[in-house]
Design a protein around this motif. Sequence first.
Motif, PDB file in Angstrom:
ATOM      1  N   PRO A 298     -12.754  30.729  -2.329  1.00 29.90           N
ATOM      2  CA  PRO A 298     -11.902  31.916  -3.032  1.00 29.90           C
ATOM      3  C   PRO A 298     -10.752  31.546  -2.705  1.00 29.90           C
ATOM      4  N   PHE A 299     -10.087  32.883  -4.060  1.00 29.59           N
ATOM      5  CA  PHE A 299      -9.069  31.882  -4.518  1.00 29.59           C
ATOM      6  C   PHE A 299      -8.305  33.153  -4.743  1.00 29.59           C
ATOM      7  N   ARG A 300      -7.297  32.914  -3.853  1.00 31.69           N
ATOM      8  CA  ARG A 300      -5.411  34.262  -3.942  1.00 31.69           C
ATOM      9  C   ARG A 300      -5.037  34.140  -4.849  1.00 31.69           C
ATOM     10  N   ARG A 301      -4.348  34.235  -5.760  1.00 29.38           N
ATOM     11  CA  ARG A 301      -4.366  34.216  -7.307  1.00 29.38           C
ATOM     12  C   ARG A 301      -2.664  34.866  -6.743  1.00 29.38           C
ATOM     13  N   ASP A 302      -2.627  35.783  -6.446  1.00 23.52           N
ATOM     14  CA  ASP A 302      -1.370  36.254  -6.197  1.00 23.52           C
ATOM     15  C   ASP A 302      -0.475  36.021  -4.704  1.00 23.52           C
ATOM     16  N   MET A 303      -1.597  35.913  -3.738  1.00 20.28           N
ATOM     17  CA  MET A 303       0.046  34.880  -3.107  1.00 20.28           C
ATOM     18  C   MET A 303      -0.310  33.659  -2.872  1.00 20.28           C
ATOM     19  N   LEU A 304      -1.036  32.896  -3.484  1.00 17.13           N
ATOM     20  CA  LEU A 304      -0.632  30.990  -4.276  1.00 17.13           C
ATOM     21  C   LEU A 304       1.156  30.940  -5.342  1.00 17.13           C
ATOM     22  N   ARG A 305       0.360  32.209  -6.313  1.00 13.07           N
ATOM     23  CA  ARG A 305       1.676  32.322  -6.843  1.00 13.07           C
ATOM     24  C   ARG A 305       2.670  32.445  -6.915  1.00 13.07           C
ATOM     25  N   ARG A 306       3.007  33.832  -5.662  1.00 13.43           N
ATOM     26  CA  ARG A 306       4.379  33.651  -4.866  1.00 13.43           C
ATOM     27  C   ARG A 306       5.044  32.392  -4.505  1.00 13.43           C
ATOM     28  N   VAL A 307       3.944  31.765  -3.451  1.00 16.68           N
ATOM     29  CA  VAL A 307       4.391  30.164  -2.614  1.00 16.68           C
ATOM     30  C   VAL A 307       4.960  29.808  -3.909  1.00 16.68           C
ATOM     31  N   VAL A 308       3.971  29.391  -4.397  1.00 11.92           N
ATOM     32  CA  VAL A 308       4.181  28.573  -6.228  1.00 11.92           C
ATOM     33  C   VAL A 308       5.582  28.686  -6.942  1.00 11.92           C
ATOM     34  N   GLU A 313      11.353  27.784  -8.664  1.00 11.54           N
ATOM     35  CA  GLU A 313      12.826  28.761  -8.146  1.00 11.54           C
ATOM     36  C   GLU A 313      13.626  27.617  -7.313  1.00 11.54           C
ATOM     37  N   ARG A 314      13.665  27.363  -6.265  1.00 12.89           N
ATOM     38  CA  ARG A 314      14.461  27.277  -4.912  1.00 12.89           C
ATOM     39  C   ARG A 314      15.081  25.112  -5.342  1.00 12.89           C
ATOM     40  N   THR A 315      13.806  25.145  -5.765  1.00 16.92           N
ATOM     41  CA  THR A 315      13.773  23.398  -6.090  1.00 16.92           C
ATOM     42  C   THR A 315      13.815  22.561  -7.210  1.00 16.92           C
ATOM     43  N   SER A 316      13.433  23.872  -8.442  1.00 21.23           N
ATOM     44  CA  SER A 316      13.097  23.353  -9.344  1.00 21.23           C
ATOM     45  C   SER A 316      12.162  22.226  -9.649  1.00 21.23           C
ATOM     46  N   SER A 317      10.869  22.093  -8.964  1.00 25.02           N
ATOM     47  CA  SER A 317      10.373  21.415  -9.504  1.00 25.02           C
ATOM     48  C   SER A 317       9.321  21.539  -8.480  1.00 25.02           C
ATOM     49  N   LEU A 318       8.194  20.884  -8.232  1.00 23.18           N
ATOM     50  CA  LEU A 318       6.822  21.212  -7.136  1.00 23.18           C
ATOM     51  C   LEU A 318       6.570  19.637  -7.098  1.00 23.18           C
ATOM     52  N   SER A 319       6.591  18.920  -5.583  1.00 26.85           N
ATOM     53  CA  SER A 319       5.775  17.506  -5.386  1.00 26.85           C
ATOM     54  C   SER A 319       4.393  17.576  -4.986  1.00 26.85           C
ATOM     55  N   LEU A 320       3.968  16.849  -5.042  1.00 28.05           N
ATOM     56  CA  LEU A 320       3.117  16.548  -4.017  1.00 28.05           C
ATOM     57  C   LEU A 320       2.201  16.978  -2.818  1.00 28.05           C
ATOM     58  N   GLN A 321       3.631  16.612  -2.099  1.00 23.81           N
ATOM     59  CA  GLN A 321       3.881  17.426  -0.551  1.00 23.81           C
ATOM     60  C   GLN A 321       3.069  17.726  -0.659  1.00 23.81           C
ATOM     61  N   PHE A 322       4.001  19.381  -1.784  1.00 28.57           N
ATOM     62  CA  PHE A 322       4.214  20.356  -2.020  1.00 28.57           C
ATOM     63  C   PHE A 322       2.677  20.651  -1.800  1.00 28.57           C
ATOM     64  N   CYS A 323       2.251  20.296  -2.683  1.00 27.40           N
ATOM     65  CA  CYS A 323       0.670  20.652  -3.290  1.00 27.40           C
ATOM     66  C   CYS A 323       0.035  20.261  -2.073  1.00 27.40           C
ATOM     67  N   ALA A 324       0.645  19.665  -1.123  1.00 25.91           N
ATOM     68  CA  ALA A 324      -0.435  19.392   0.153  1.00 25.91           C
ATOM     69  C   ALA A 324      -0.580  20.326   0.294  1.00 25.91           C
ATOM     70  N   ALA A 325       0.537  20.843   1.470  1.00 30.14           N
ATOM     71  CA  ALA A 325       0.800  22.191   1.895  1.00 30.14           C
ATOM     72  C   ALA A 325       0.142  22.872   1.029  1.00 30.14           C
ATOM     73  N   VAL A 326       0.307  23.986   0.207  1.00 29.52           N
ATOM     74  CA  VAL A 326      -0.470  24.995  -0.407  1.00 29.52           C
ATOM     75  C   VAL A 326      -1.804  24.581  -0.121  1.00 29.52           C
TER      76      VAL A 326
END
Length: 399
Positions: A298-308, A313-326
Amino acid sequence: MTNTTIDIKEFFADVFPFKHLPENVLENLLTKVQFLRYRMGQAIVTREVMPQHISIIYSGQARLLGFDPRTEKPDTLKLLQPREVVGWVSHVRGVACETVIASTEVICFSLAIADFLSVIKRESAFAKALHQNAALVEVYELLGEELTRRADGKTDLVRLSRTAWEAAIVLTLPAAKDMRSPLYKGDYLWLVSSSSQAEFPVGSSLELNGTNPKLYLNANMRLVGLPKSLLPALPESLPTPTTVDSWLGEIPYAPEIATTPESAKQSKRAKYPYIRARGPVDASLACFQMLSQYYNMPFRRDMLRRVVTKQYERTSSLSLQFCAAVAELMGLTTQIVKIPASTVSRLQPPVMISWQDSFAIIYKTSNQELLIAVPEMGLVRRKSRDFDKDFTNLSQGKS
């Protein structure tokens, strides 16, 4: 050659269940083993297919996975080390139940199933050891079915399984025998681990007592006993396990049931899903959606979009470490690794990677070519030797 033979013999001397073999039988069996190497992330066995070999880890480390029947999400049950044996419990149960993924490069001794089963038939001590020992993944699967039956979605299945495994006992009911009073431990919950009869499906619970009528089985039945004191209390409304007292007369033999392998279901899914998107937020979400489609999750788009979006917005970037957590949040088990670009073809796909200012999914690897899903571009192919032009870091996600 002589030194190699001596080393292998010493290696197997304390390995379960091979330590139960006479010396001459073990020496003969070791002439039939071969070495096999597994890449990091490669499956050694998978629960969708009965193992074709018994694998004994010689070097490296592998992860034993279980899949919670309440959620179908993967759990890491144990990190397997050298001298651990993979594949045996699936054949003892007659149920493909093991998923083991190489965490590092792993070298295994590999023994053909035919040779393994032949030794079981000929060596009683060897067979007895297998039939009297429960495996962790076996206990995990049976407890998962029991908790599902109880509508218990809160109990930590991994923790309970590890505790119960230490205290588990195994009983094999032989075929065509009078089974009066075989379960002498009334303080144990008995779960059916293998069965060819519809009246006793795998995962069901069973109680017998001294007043039962004669029970005849058309095949051996493997039962795993777990202390009731370790289990959460039953809700009052839950029916108690069915007892044989309520059945009159001889139980009819069940017909063989033809099942469709799980792998056949998986083959129907899109082989290489692709989602088009642009920008760091949408492209990362596209990668997560492609992984969810690849694994039929299952893919919970709304929830994941809020997280990402919040992270960006907080860091102006997305890291692979963050993607692993997601990805972990989605239910995948992830592993972050940094490797030379020249070795990317050794990884077991799918692999999530940094791609220029965004992310992409490597679906297919070989020494010659890579197949990469890039949200901004499509499904692209790159020669493995040229990959270093785009390569930064790798994050590998497995279900």
